[in-house]
Design a protein around this motif. Structure first.
Motif, PDB file in Angstrom:
ATOM      1  N   SER A 245       0.841  -1.201   0.000  1.00  0.00           N
ATOM      2  CA  SER A 245       0.000   0.000   0.000  1.00  0.00           C
ATOM      3  C   SER A 245       0.870   1.243   0.000  1.00  0.00           C
ATOM      4  O   SER A 245       2.067   1.177   0.260  1.00  0.00           O
TER       5      SER A 245
ATOM      6  N   TYR B  53     -12.600  10.676  -5.491  1.00  0.00           N
ATOM      7  CA  TYR B  53     -11.850   9.618  -4.812  1.00  0.00           C
ATOM      8  C   TYR B  53     -10.884  10.162  -3.770  1.00  0.00           C
ATOM      9  O   TYR B  53     -10.171   9.397  -3.137  1.00  0.00           O
TER      10      TYR B  53
ATOM     11  N   LYS C  86      -9.972   8.410  -0.432  1.00  0.00           N
ATOM     12  CA  LYS C  86     -10.401   7.017  -0.543  1.00  0.00           C
ATOM     13  C   LYS C  86      -9.247   6.148  -1.043  1.00  0.00           C
ATOM     14  O   LYS C  86      -8.238   6.647  -1.494  1.00  0.00           O
ATOM     15  N   HIS C  87      -9.441   4.843  -0.970  1.00  0.00           N
ATOM     16  CA  HIS C  87      -8.441   3.902  -1.477  1.00  0.00           C
ATOM     17  C   HIS C  87      -8.808   3.437  -2.877  1.00  0.00           C
ATOM     18  O   HIS C  87      -9.984   3.258  -3.194  1.00  0.00           O
TER      19      HIS C  87
ATOM     20  N   TYR D  88      -7.003   0.807  -6.203  1.00  0.00           N
ATOM     21  CA  TYR D  88      -6.150  -0.369  -6.348  1.00  0.00           C
ATOM     22  C   TYR D  88      -5.410  -0.348  -7.679  1.00  0.00           C
ATOM     23  O   TYR D  88      -6.015  -0.059  -8.711  1.00  0.00           O
TER      24      TYR D  88
ATOM     25  N   LYS E 250      -2.756  -1.447  -2.873  1.00  0.00           N
ATOM     26  CA  LYS E 250      -3.776  -0.493  -2.417  1.00  0.00           C
ATOM     27  C   LYS E 250      -3.132   0.880  -2.224  1.00  0.00           C
ATOM     28  O   LYS E 250      -2.055   0.973  -1.615  1.00  0.00           O
ATOM     29  N   TRP E 251      -3.783   1.921  -2.741  1.00  0.00           N
ATOM     30  CA  TRP E 251      -3.237   3.281  -2.682  1.00  0.00           C
ATOM     31  C   TRP E 251      -4.292   4.240  -2.173  1.00  0.00           C
ATOM     32  O   TRP E 251      -5.430   4.217  -2.629  1.00  0.00           O
ATOM     33  N   GLN E 252      -3.891   5.122  -1.251  1.00  0.00           N
ATOM     34  CA  GLN E 252      -4.808   6.143  -0.769  1.00  0.00           C
ATOM     35  C   GLN E 252      -4.588   7.414  -1.587  1.00  0.00           C
ATOM     36  O   GLN E 252      -3.458   7.892  -1.733  1.00  0.00           O
TER      37      GLN E 252
ATOM     38  N   LYS F 211       0.586   5.931  -0.854  1.00  0.00           N
ATOM     39  CA  LYS F 211      -0.214   7.128  -1.113  1.00  0.00           C
ATOM     40  C   LYS F 211      -0.035   7.540  -2.570  1.00  0.00           C
ATOM     41  O   LYS F 211       1.059   7.443  -3.112  1.00  0.00           O
TER      42      LYS F 211
END
Length: 114
Positions: free
Chosen positions: A3, A84, A87-88, A90, A105-107, A5
């Protein structure tokens, strides 16, 4: 699952290391020389691309590391306009089917343009 950012106000260079088991030894090795690898950014782990967030990936030399760059304009249009922020999302690598264990997963962060 990896994960991180994702700041849509700068180009996003995604990179994934793809491996496979050697047919003879069964040992894991770099999956070099693949063609047709694509990345997409999705709202879910198995979903379709958000807007136009799909890119063809290239291999770095013969390392099994594949990368693609997502343009700032496309990221802002899809992620900021698409609500978005915070939010996360993908990053999903695929080649005629998804590499399930490589989804990350990326915020989406609210950094402002420079």
């Amino acid at each position: 699952m990896k994960s991180g950012k994702l700041n849509p106000y700068v180009d996003f260079e995604a990179e994934v290391k793809i491996t496979r088991k050697n047919a003879t030894t069964g040992k894991e090795e770099a999956a070099t020389g693949l063609s047709g690898v694509q990345f997409r950014i999705s709202a879910t782990e198995t979903g379709g691309a958000i807007g136009s967030l799909t890119a063809n990936a290239s291999e770095r030399g013969t390392t099994g590391r594949y990368y693609a760059v997502f343009d700032t304009g496309a990221l802002v249009t899809a992620l900021i306009t698409g609500s978005y922020l915070g939010k996360h999302v993908y990053l999903i690598p695929s080649k005629s089917g998804d590499f399930d264990r490589l989804v990350s997963k990326w915020q989406v962060v609210g950094s402002t343009p420079i």
